[in-house]
Write a protein that holds these residues in place. Structure first.
Motif, PDB file in Angstrom:
ATOM      1  N   GLU A 327       0.763  -1.099   0.104  1.00 25.70           N
ATOM      2  CA  GLU A 327      -0.007   0.024   0.071  1.00 25.70           C
ATOM      3  C   GLU A 327       0.803   1.327   0.227  1.00 25.70           C
ATOM      4  O   GLU A 327       0.828   2.252  -1.088  1.00 25.70           O
ATOM      5  CB  GLU A 327      -1.096  -0.121   1.161  1.00 25.70           C
ATOM      6  CG  GLU A 327      -1.625  -1.324   1.512  1.00 25.70           C
ATOM      7  CD  GLU A 327      -2.506  -1.949   0.323  1.00 25.70           C
ATOM      8  OE1 GLU A 327      -2.446  -1.694  -0.645  1.00 25.70           O
ATOM      9  OE2 GLU A 327      -3.027  -2.978   0.627  1.00 25.70           O
ATOM     10  N   SER A 328       1.716   1.574   1.004  1.00 26.51           N
ATOM     11  CA  SER A 328       2.420   2.776   1.173  1.00 26.51           C
ATOM     12  C   SER A 328       3.737   2.537   1.820  1.00 26.51           C
ATOM     13  O   SER A 328       3.977   1.602   2.427  1.00 26.51           O
ATOM     14  CB  SER A 328       1.403   3.855   1.921  1.00 26.51           C
ATOM     15  OG  SER A 328       2.191   5.011   2.040  1.00 26.51           O
ATOM     16  N   ALA A 329       4.670   3.565   1.320  1.00 24.60           N
ATOM     17  CA  ALA A 329       6.057   3.554   2.025  1.00 24.60           C
ATOM     18  C   ALA A 329       5.797   4.406   3.503  1.00 24.60           C
ATOM     19  O   ALA A 329       6.811   4.139   4.269  1.00 24.60           O
ATOM     20  CB  ALA A 329       7.049   3.949   0.996  1.00 24.60           C
ATOM     21  N   ASP A 330       4.961   5.208   3.645  1.00 26.23           N
ATOM     22  CA  ASP A 330       4.864   6.118   4.838  1.00 26.23           C
ATOM     23  C   ASP A 330       4.221   5.443   6.013  1.00 26.23           C
ATOM     24  O   ASP A 330       2.938   5.025   5.898  1.00 26.23           O
ATOM     25  CB  ASP A 330       4.142   7.352   4.310  1.00 26.23           C
ATOM     26  CG  ASP A 330       4.588   8.443   5.313  1.00 26.23           C
ATOM     27  OD1 ASP A 330       3.231   8.602   6.196  1.00 26.23           O
ATOM     28  OD2 ASP A 330       5.220   9.058   5.214  1.00 26.23           O
ATOM     29  N   PRO A 331       4.855   5.016   7.024  1.00 31.10           N
ATOM     30  CA  PRO A 331       4.130   4.691   8.247  1.00 31.10           C
ATOM     31  C   PRO A 331       2.961   5.510   8.580  1.00 31.10           C
ATOM     32  O   PRO A 331       2.153   4.895   9.055  1.00 31.10           O
ATOM     33  CB  PRO A 331       5.296   4.707   9.268  1.00 31.10           C
ATOM     34  CG  PRO A 331       6.417   4.728   8.707  1.00 31.10           C
ATOM     35  CD  PRO A 331       6.237   5.639   7.354  1.00 31.10           C
ATOM     36  N   GLY A 332       2.997   6.706   8.348  1.00 34.18           N
ATOM     37  CA  GLY A 332       1.957   7.426   8.967  1.00 34.18           C
ATOM     38  C   GLY A 332       0.669   7.312   8.253  1.00 34.18           C
ATOM     39  O   GLY A 332      -0.430   7.212   8.591  1.00 34.18           O
TER      40      GLY A 332
END
Length: 491
Positions: A327-332
């Motif tokens: 889905e995303s590389a950003d933990p937030g």
């Protein structure tokens, strides 16, 4: 003796959903849920037929004529896609088919079941030319109708009476799957007809055999709560019910020995979740030595915690592909989507472990989740390149009916598609969600550009040729030669 119930898998949606990719590159999935429903009803003494209008590529008029010729007591359209999130675009074809059925035979009893009708039962009853609707998994509702029980006693039923909508409480889910759902009516599907087609990425090593495919489930439900997923509207709970490994292996035996299937797509929300479930299945497949090609869903943090020996066992069993929702590389962004509390290092380790076992990855990436900016989307695309997955699937965030995001959009007034075709990721009418930093058009343009950047990359194409051969590379080059037209981008 006539047919008691005709189960219809809707057709006419392939070009709408995939545009020109539909001719060669999209999958044509056997309708497992229709076959499972048929098995349930047939064991209880009712005569059942399946009309797979999707596989036959019938338009609404053709499908209605075929259904009228069957003359079943009940004609039920089973609205199931490969996942709960893919069902909304089918409703355009469902609407056309309902109208065509009533035109072909006005006295026909038309019912709807499946994921989308369950997510939006009242709206579906108000908008579609159906007589009744089954809310929930559908088994007990259809059984009650076939037994001619009073409608007030049929669980999960919606119907019209004296100009008003009426309903009964949704039934509890079936608990003992082996006992209550032991049979899948594979014999009612044209599995050997050449009309079904596996995902192209799943068969890159042998594209000529794409039509020897089946899809199935070995479990129902999901324990997680991702905000962009509609699965919990379908099952009404946050847990998993499983068939036994013996049941799953029996279905594989039937598919391979009786129908010549060599590619099996497991559509469980997470097959690689409980070792007591998936390890006996893998061990049974190793003992059989069928040489199958399988793919299944796994989860990043679950794989990160796995013993490498389990992954090697899956590989020996024929699991050549695992599907990961990165889905995303950003933990937030991941936290806001309730996807997980981990960062890209966990994703890197998980993918490395899978690759070390000799398994390829089909990785999902979503652009435009709440909190995304151009910088976070660029980081996600960069992670996709870094991981060197054999096939990344790039999506835009959307709010499928039944998801938490859908309800949030209704509360906030966030624009949603006016027509169901607007939920089709590869469709002309597709309308993704905006974020605080980006509008829908910017996100869609980024997604389409990311697809081109990845699949035209010389290093990626060279990797595909090394792993799967020149024919696979040419296949993907033809795929990237097809440009999706987008209303939102001015086409």
């Amino acid at each position: 003796m006539g047919t008691d119930i005709l189960l219809v898998n809707v057709g006419g949606a392939r070009k709408l959903v995939y545009q020109d990719l539909s001719a060669e590159f999209s999958a044509v999935d056997p309708p497992f849920w229709a076959a499972l429903t048929a098995g349930f009803l047939r064991r209880r003494g009712f005569s059942v037929s399946i009309l797979d209008a999707g596989a036959l590529n019938l338009d609404a008029g053709e499908a209605a004529a075929a259904a009228a010729a069957v003359g079943a007591r009940i004609t039920n359209i089973v609205v199931h896609g490969q996942q709960a999130n893919t069902c909304a675009p089918l409703m355009t074809a469902v609407r056309a088919l309902c109208s065509a059925l009533k035109t072909a035979r006005p006295d026909m009893t038309v019912t709807l079941s499946g994921w989308h009708p369950t997510a939006l039962p009242e709206r579906t009853m108000r908008e579609e030319a159906c007589d009744m609707l089954a809310e929930g998994e559908g088994f007990l509702t259809l059984l009650g109708l076939l037994r001619d029980d009073p409608r007030e006693h049929v669980p999960g039923l919606w119907w019209r009476e004296a100009g008003a909508l009426r309903r009964t409480p949704r039934p509890p889910n079936i608990e003992d799957l082996d006992a209550e759902l032991p049979e899948v009516a594979w014999d009612l599907l044209p599995l050997a007809s050449g009309r079904y087609r596996a995902f192209n990425w799943m068969t890159l090593q042998d594209l000529a055999s794409r039509d020897r495919v089946a899809s199935m489930l070995t479990s129902l439900g999901c324990p997680y709560r991702c905000s962009f997923c509609a699965i919990h509207a379908a099952y009404g709970e946050h847990r998993v019910r499983s068939w036994s490994p013996a049941w799953a292996l029996r279905q594989v035996d039937i598919l391979h020995r009786e129908h010549g299937v060599v590619h099996i797509n497991l559509n469980d929300e997470f097959f690689v979740l409980a070792p007591r479930h998936y390890l006996p299945i893998a061990e049974g497949l190793v003992r059989r030595g069928y040489g199958l090609n399988l793919c299944a869903f796994a989860r990043v943090d679950r794989v990160d915690a796995m013993d490498a020996r389990e992954l090697r066992l899956l590989k020996r069993a024929g699991f050549n592909w695992l599907k990961l929702g990165i889905e995303s590389a950003d933990p937030g962004v991941l936290r806001r989507a309730r996807k997980g509390a981990y960062g890209p290092d966990v994703t890197r380790r998980a993918v490395r472990k899978i690759h070390d076992a000799g398994i390829d990855v089909c990785a999902n990436f979503i652009f435009g989740l709440p909190g995304d900016t151009r910088e976070t989307m660029e980081a996600t695309l960069g992670l996709a390149f870094e991981l060197e997955c054999a096939f990344p699937s790039f999506f835009c965030a959307m709010a499928p009916p039944g998801s938490e995001l859908y309800d949030q959009c209704l509360r906030d007034g966030t624009p949603l598609p006016r027509e169901w075709a607007g939920y089709a990721q590869q469709g002309y009418e597709f309308l993704p969600l905006p974020t605080a930093a980006l509008d829908a058009a910017e996100i869609l343009a980024f997604r389409d550009a990311a697809f081109d950047r990845y699949f035209r990359d010389p290093g990626y194409l060279a990797m595909i040729e090394r792993k799967f051969g020149a024919a696979a590379r040419r296949h993907l080059e033809r795929m990237t030669g097809i440009r999706l037209r987008r209303r939102l981008l001015g086409d």
